[in-house]
Scaffold this motif. Sequence first.
Motif, mmCIF file in Angstrom:
data_model
loop_
_atom_site.group_PDB
_atom_site.id
_atom_site.type_symbol
_atom_site.label_atom_id
_atom_site.label_comp_id
_atom_site.label_asym_id
_atom_site.label_seq_id
_atom_site.Cartn_x
_atom_site.Cartn_y
_atom_site.Cartn_z
ATOM 1 N N ASN A 1 0.852 -1.185 0.000
ATOM 2 C CA ASN A 1 0.000 0.000 0.000
ATOM 3 C C ASN A 1 0.892 1.242 0.000
ATOM 4 O O ASN A 1 1.035 1.934 0.991
ATOM 5 C CB ASN A 1 -0.920 -0.017 1.222
ATOM 6 N N ASP A 2 1.496 1.489 -1.164
ATOM 7 C CA ASP A 2 2.454 2.580 -1.339
ATOM 8 C C ASP A 2 2.228 3.154 -2.734
ATOM 9 O O ASP A 2 2.332 2.429 -3.726
ATOM 10 C CB ASP A 2 3.868 2.032 -1.192
ATOM 11 N N SER A 3 1.924 4.423 -2.811
ATOM 12 C CA SER A 3 1.598 5.034 -4.103
ATOM 13 C C SER A 3 2.754 5.011 -5.090
ATOM 14 O O SER A 3 2.554 5.197 -6.283
ATOM 15 C CB SER A 3 1.122 6.475 -3.908
ATOM 16 N N THR A 4 3.976 4.757 -4.620
ATOM 17 C CA THR A 4 5.123 4.749 -5.523
ATOM 18 C C THR A 4 5.471 3.344 -6.028
ATOM 19 O O THR A 4 6.419 3.181 -6.784
ATOM 20 C CB THR A 4 6.372 5.336 -4.834
ATOM 21 N N THR A 5 4.706 2.338 -5.624
ATOM 22 C CA THR A 5 5.011 0.971 -6.040
ATOM 23 C C THR A 5 4.856 0.804 -7.555
ATOM 24 O O THR A 5 3.991 1.413 -8.170
ATOM 25 C CB THR A 5 4.154 -0.062 -5.273
ATOM 26 N N PHE A 6 5.745 0.003 -8.134
ATOM 27 C CA PHE A 6 5.757 -0.214 -9.572
ATOM 28 C C PHE A 6 5.322 -1.620 -9.961
ATOM 29 O O PHE A 6 5.037 -1.869 -11.117
ATOM 30 C CB PHE A 6 7.171 0.019 -10.138
ATOM 31 N N ASN A 7 5.348 -2.557 -9.027
ATOM 32 C CA ASN A 7 5.095 -3.950 -9.367
ATOM 33 C C ASN A 7 4.030 -4.569 -8.481
ATOM 34 O O ASN A 7 3.886 -4.202 -7.320
ATOM 35 C CB ASN A 7 6.378 -4.776 -9.224
ATOM 36 N N THR A 8 3.336 -5.551 -9.052
ATOM 37 C CA THR A 8 2.418 -6.382 -8.289
ATOM 38 C C THR A 8 2.920 -7.817 -8.370
ATOM 39 O O THR A 8 3.688 -8.165 -9.259
ATOM 40 C CB THR A 8 0.990 -6.319 -8.855
ATOM 41 N N GLU A 9 2.486 -8.620 -7.428
ATOM 42 C CA GLU A 9 2.756 -10.042 -7.470
ATOM 43 C C GLU A 9 1.429 -10.769 -7.615
ATOM 44 O O GLU A 9 0.388 -10.263 -7.188
ATOM 45 C CB GLU A 9 3.446 -10.502 -6.183
ATOM 46 N N VAL A 10 1.471 -11.951 -8.197
ATOM 47 C CA VAL A 10 0.261 -12.755 -8.298
ATOM 48 C C VAL A 10 0.069 -13.470 -6.966
ATOM 49 O O VAL A 10 0.935 -14.217 -6.514
ATOM 50 C CB VAL A 10 0.349 -13.767 -9.456
ATOM 51 N N PHE A 11 -1.061 -13.211 -6.322
ATOM 52 C CA PHE A 11 -1.424 -13.867 -5.072
ATOM 53 C C PHE A 11 -2.090 -15.207 -5.366
ATOM 54 O O PHE A 11 -1.852 -16.198 -4.700
ATOM 55 C CB PHE A 11 -2.360 -12.947 -4.269
#
Length: 109
Positions: A67-77
Motif C-alpha cells: 500500500n504505497d503510491s510509488t510501487t511499480f510492481n504487483t505479485e500474483v497472489f
Amino acid sequence: MLTTKVTSCILLILLFLPSLRAGENVTLVKAFPNLSFDSPVFFCHSNDGTNRIFVVEQRGVIRVFPNDSTTFNTEVFLDIDGRVTSGGEMGLLGLAFHPNYSGNGYFYL
C-alpha cells in the motif's frame, strides 16, 4: 465501448456525487499511478498487519502489492484463470479474508 479504467472512474464519481455540494471543487487523484490491471472488479486489504492491497481481476487473477503510491510492481497472489469463465457479469468477482487470516491463512472467493 468504455475502457475499464474510464468505467471505474465514472462509477467512483457517481458514488460520491450525492455528497458534493454546489460549488465544491473535486480533484481525482490516481492512488497507484504506476500500476494497471486487467478488468479489476474488487479492491481490498487482508487486515493482517502487512499493509498490502489485493486487486481481483475478473479473469481469475488476484494481484497483491504494498500500500504505497510509488510501487511499480504487483505479485500474483492467486491465479485460477484456467478455472474461471469470465466476461460480462461472469468471472471472479470478490474476495473475503477470514477475521483470523494472519493466523490461519483462510480466504474466500
